[in-house]
Design a protein around this motif. Structure first.
Motif, PDB file in Angstrom:
ATOM      1  N   VAL A  24      12.402 -12.108 -36.646  1.00  0.00           N
ATOM      2  CA  VAL A  24      13.611 -11.339 -36.377  1.00  0.00           C
ATOM      3  C   VAL A  24      14.822 -12.218 -36.652  1.00  0.00           C
ATOM      4  CG1 VAL A  24      14.897 -10.093 -34.599  1.00  0.00           C
ATOM      5  CG2 VAL A  24      12.393 -10.067 -34.559  1.00  0.00           C
ATOM      6  N   THR A  25      15.782 -11.667 -37.362  1.00  0.00           N
ATOM      7  CA  THR A  25      17.061 -12.343 -37.544  1.00  0.00           C
ATOM      8  C   THR A  25      18.035 -11.738 -36.538  1.00  0.00           C
ATOM      9  OG1 THR A  25      16.678 -12.744 -39.883  1.00  0.00           O
ATOM     10  CG2 THR A  25      18.961 -12.771 -39.153  1.00  0.00           C
ATOM     11  N   VAL A  26      18.658 -12.581 -35.734  1.00  0.00           N
ATOM     12  CA  VAL A  26      19.583 -12.126 -34.697  1.00  0.00           C
ATOM     13  C   VAL A  26      21.010 -12.460 -35.127  1.00  0.00           C
ATOM     14  CG1 VAL A  26      20.250 -12.348 -32.277  1.00  0.00           C
ATOM     15  CG2 VAL A  26      17.841 -12.540 -32.935  1.00  0.00           C
ATOM     16  N   LEU A  27      21.862 -11.437 -35.162  1.00  0.00           N
ATOM     17  CA  LEU A  27      23.264 -11.610 -35.537  1.00  0.00           C
ATOM     18  C   LEU A  27      24.128 -11.125 -34.377  1.00  0.00           C
ATOM     19  CD1 LEU A  27      23.020 -10.292 -39.204  1.00  0.00           C
ATOM     20  CD2 LEU A  27      22.892 -12.667 -38.396  1.00  0.00           C
ATOM     21  N   ILE A  28      24.942 -12.017 -33.840  1.00  0.00           N
ATOM     22  CA  ILE A  28      25.730 -11.724 -32.639  1.00  0.00           C
ATOM     23  C   ILE A  28      27.212 -11.673 -32.981  1.00  0.00           C
ATOM     24  CG2 ILE A  28      26.350 -12.512 -30.316  1.00  0.00           C
ATOM     25  CD1 ILE A  28      23.617 -13.974 -30.255  1.00  0.00           C
ATOM     26  N   ASP A  29      27.854 -10.616 -32.539  1.00  0.00           N
ATOM     27  CA  ASP A  29      29.294 -10.457 -32.657  1.00  0.00           C
ATOM     28  C   ASP A  29      29.930 -11.186 -31.473  1.00  0.00           C
ATOM     29  OD1 ASP A  29      31.938  -9.635 -32.665  1.00  0.00           O
ATOM     30  OD2 ASP A  29      31.485  -7.490 -32.578  1.00  0.00           O
ATOM     31  N   GLY A  30      30.340 -12.429 -31.700  1.00  0.00           N
ATOM     32  CA  GLY A  30      30.887 -13.251 -30.629  1.00  0.00           C
ATOM     33  C   GLY A  30      32.243 -12.801 -30.128  1.00  0.00           C
ATOM     34  N   ASP A  31      32.899 -11.885 -30.850  1.00  0.00           N
ATOM     35  CA  ASP A  31      34.172 -11.337 -30.382  1.00  0.00           C
ATOM     36  C   ASP A  31      33.951 -10.253 -29.343  1.00  0.00           C
ATOM     37  OD1 ASP A  31      35.593 -12.962 -32.126  1.00  0.00           O
ATOM     38  OD2 ASP A  31      35.502 -11.479 -33.739  1.00  0.00           O
ATOM     39  N   CYS A  32      32.788  -9.633 -29.386  1.00  0.00           N
ATOM     40  CA  CYS A  32      32.483  -8.499 -28.515  1.00  0.00           C
ATOM     41  C   CYS A  32      31.549  -8.872 -27.366  1.00  0.00           C
ATOM     42  CB  CYS A  32      31.807  -7.432 -29.359  1.00  0.00           C
ATOM     43  SG  CYS A  32      32.539  -5.838 -29.264  1.00  0.00           S
ATOM     44  N   ILE A  33      30.717  -9.847 -27.615  1.00  0.00           N
ATOM     45  CA  ILE A  33      29.689 -10.241 -26.654  1.00  0.00           C
ATOM     46  C   ILE A  33      30.015 -11.641 -26.140  1.00  0.00           C
ATOM     47  CG2 ILE A  33      27.222 -10.690 -26.336  1.00  0.00           C
ATOM     48  CD1 ILE A  33      27.891  -7.727 -26.917  1.00  0.00           C
ATOM     49  N   VAL A  56      25.966 -16.533 -34.696  1.00  0.00           N
ATOM     50  CA  VAL A  56      27.079 -15.926 -33.973  1.00  0.00           C
ATOM     51  C   VAL A  56      28.312 -16.062 -34.844  1.00  0.00           C
ATOM     52  CG1 VAL A  56      28.609 -16.106 -31.962  1.00  0.00           C
ATOM     53  CG2 VAL A  56      26.187 -16.541 -31.702  1.00  0.00           C
ATOM     54  N   CYS A  57      29.089 -15.007 -34.895  1.00  0.00           N
ATOM     55  CA  CYS A  57      30.365 -15.083 -35.588  1.00  0.00           C
ATOM     56  C   CYS A  57      31.441 -14.640 -34.617  1.00  0.00           C
ATOM     57  CB  CYS A  57      30.371 -14.193 -36.819  1.00  0.00           C
ATOM     58  SG  CYS A  57      31.892 -14.393 -37.770  1.00  0.00           S
ATOM     59  N   SER A  58      32.489 -15.456 -34.485  1.00  0.00           N
ATOM     60  CA  SER A  58      33.590 -15.086 -33.610  1.00  0.00           C
ATOM     61  C   SER A  58      34.880 -15.728 -34.103  1.00  0.00           C
ATOM     62  CB  SER A  58      33.313 -15.492 -32.163  1.00  0.00           C
ATOM     63  OG  SER A  58      33.545 -16.854 -31.966  1.00  0.00           O
ATOM     64  N   ARG A  59      35.973 -15.168 -33.642  1.00  0.00           N
ATOM     65  CA  ARG A  59      37.268 -15.773 -33.943  1.00  0.00           C
ATOM     66  C   ARG A  59      37.385 -17.053 -33.117  1.00  0.00           C
ATOM     67  NH1 ARG A  59      38.328 -10.192 -33.587  1.00  0.00           N
ATOM     68  NH2 ARG A  59      38.876  -9.370 -35.617  1.00  0.00           N
ATOM     69  N   ALA A  60      38.290 -17.897 -33.468  1.00  0.00           N
ATOM     70  CA  ALA A  60      38.434 -19.225 -32.856  1.00  0.00           C
ATOM     71  C   ALA A  60      38.428 -19.245 -31.325  1.00  0.00           C
ATOM     72  CB  ALA A  60      39.669 -19.919 -33.403  1.00  0.00           C
ATOM     73  N   GLY A  82      35.339 -16.537 -37.833  1.00  0.00           N
ATOM     74  CA  GLY A  82      35.806 -15.524 -38.775  1.00  0.00           C
ATOM     75  C   GLY A  82      35.726 -14.139 -38.172  1.00  0.00           C
ATOM     76  N   ASP A  83      36.099 -13.146 -38.958  1.00  0.00           N
ATOM     77  CA  ASP A  83      36.033 -11.753 -38.542  1.00  0.00           C
ATOM     78  C   ASP A  83      34.559 -11.335 -38.525  1.00  0.00           C
ATOM     79  OD1 ASP A  83      37.136  -9.179 -37.907  1.00  0.00           O
ATOM     80  OD2 ASP A  83      36.584  -8.590 -39.951  1.00  0.00           O
ATOM     81  N   ALA A  84      34.046 -11.059 -37.345  1.00  0.00           N
ATOM     82  CA  ALA A  84      32.606 -10.877 -37.169  1.00  0.00           C
ATOM     83  C   ALA A  84      32.012  -9.803 -38.069  1.00  0.00           C
ATOM     84  CB  ALA A  84      32.290 -10.573 -35.707  1.00  0.00           C
ATOM     85  N   LEU A  88      29.389 -11.110 -40.862  1.00  0.00           N
ATOM     86  CA  LEU A  88      27.992 -10.747 -40.639  1.00  0.00           C
ATOM     87  C   LEU A  88      27.519  -9.727 -41.665  1.00  0.00           C
ATOM     88  CD1 LEU A  88      27.829 -10.773 -36.742  1.00  0.00           C
ATOM     89  CD2 LEU A  88      27.100 -12.548 -38.347  1.00  0.00           C
ATOM     90  N   ALA A  89      28.405  -8.852 -42.142  1.00  0.00           N
ATOM     91  CA  ALA A  89      28.039  -7.909 -43.202  1.00  0.00           C
ATOM     92  C   ALA A  89      27.659  -8.664 -44.474  1.00  0.00           C
ATOM     93  CB  ALA A  89      29.182  -6.939 -43.484  1.00  0.00           C
ATOM     94  N   ARG A  90      28.415  -9.697 -44.821  1.00  0.00           N
ATOM     95  CA  ARG A  90      28.076 -10.509 -45.999  1.00  0.00           C
ATOM     96  C   ARG A  90      26.740 -11.225 -45.793  1.00  0.00           C
ATOM     97  NH1 ARG A  90      33.634 -11.659 -45.738  1.00  0.00           N
ATOM     98  NH2 ARG A  90      33.231 -13.721 -44.862  1.00  0.00           N
ATOM     99  N   HIS A  91      26.501 -11.700 -44.580  1.00  0.00           N
ATOM    100  CA  HIS A  91      25.234 -12.380 -44.278  1.00  0.00           C
ATOM    101  C   HIS A  91      24.066 -11.393 -44.421  1.00  0.00           C
ATOM    102  CE1 HIS A  91      22.792 -15.600 -42.659  1.00  0.00           C
ATOM    103  NE2 HIS A  91      22.246 -14.728 -41.822  1.00  0.00           N
ATOM    104  N   VAL A  92      24.238 -10.192 -43.907  1.00  0.00           N
ATOM    105  CA  VAL A  92      23.195  -9.164 -44.027  1.00  0.00           C
ATOM    106  C   VAL A  92      22.936  -8.864 -45.502  1.00  0.00           C
ATOM    107  CG1 VAL A  92      22.745  -6.686 -43.687  1.00  0.00           C
ATOM    108  CG2 VAL A  92      23.484  -8.103 -41.766  1.00  0.00           C
ATOM    109  N   GLU A  93      23.985  -8.748 -46.273  1.00  0.00           N
ATOM    110  CA  GLU A  93      23.837  -8.468 -47.706  1.00  0.00           C
ATOM    111  C   GLU A  93      22.994  -9.543 -48.392  1.00  0.00           C
ATOM    112  OE1 GLU A  93      23.894  -5.807 -50.409  1.00  0.00           O
ATOM    113  OE2 GLU A  93      24.982  -5.444 -48.552  1.00  0.00           O
TER     114      GLU A  93
END
Length: 170
Positions: A24-33, A56-60, A82-84, A88-93
């Motif tokens: 499983v690849t886990v991608l976390i929106d660090g701005d929301c979570i 995890v991707c989040s703003r600073a 960065g902008d989550a 993360l969409a680019r990573h998924v791609e």
């Protein structure tokens, strides 16, 4: 709330858990979570099967807490600023282009992740969504499986896994 759409086309993985072969690849929106939720997220993720990687991707402003969480969680291999939803969409791609994953768990409450979930499903992947009970309805619906991390989430996850296992047997 748990949504279960479709069934995997192959057999369950180790110990009867779905999915398995590629993990499983886990991608976390660090701005929301919040990183404080990691204690609730981790047990849920362990039920999905082996985790191949986590990001995890989040703003600073949110990043330092996630950097600290990264040091305590072995599967969390990368924290990106960065902008989550776009990062993360680019990573998924990239994952979809390489075929290096078949199951992606998106951890967010954000409606902007609904198109990402649909893209994964459209390309034959399995999408698990984890978020709070008030996660955007469009995101919840776009995931094949969605579990809220709240006290009842473990029961919901067990029910979802049972349904997936049963459908893969028949």
């Amino acid at each position: 709330m748990e949504h279960d759409r479709g069934s995997p086309a192959s057999t369950p993985g180790p110990a009867g858990c779905w999915p398995a072969p590629l993990g499983v690849t886990v991608l976390i929106d660090g701005d929301c979570i919040s990183p404080q939720w990691i204690t609730q997220i981790e047990p849920l993720l362990s039920e999905l099967g082996p985790i191949s990687t986590g990001m995890v991707c989040s703003r600073a402003p949110a990043a330092p807490g996630w950097k600290q969480a990264q040091s305590t969680v072995s599967w969390l291999s990368k924290t990106t600023i960065g902008d989550a939803d776009s990062v993360l969409a680019r990573h998924v791609e990239r994952l979809l282009q390489t075929g290096s994953t078949q199951t992606i768990c998106l951890v967010t409450n954000d409606k902007h992740f609904a198109p990402i979930a649909r893209r994964i499903t459209h390309n034959g992947g399995i999408v698990w969504g984890l978020g709070s009970p008030n996660a955007a309805a469009s995101f919840q619906k776009a995931c094949q499986h969605f579990c809220a991390f709240a006290p009842v989430a473990t029961t919901q996850l067990e029910l979802a896994l049972t349904a997936v296992r049963a459908s893969s047997i028949s």
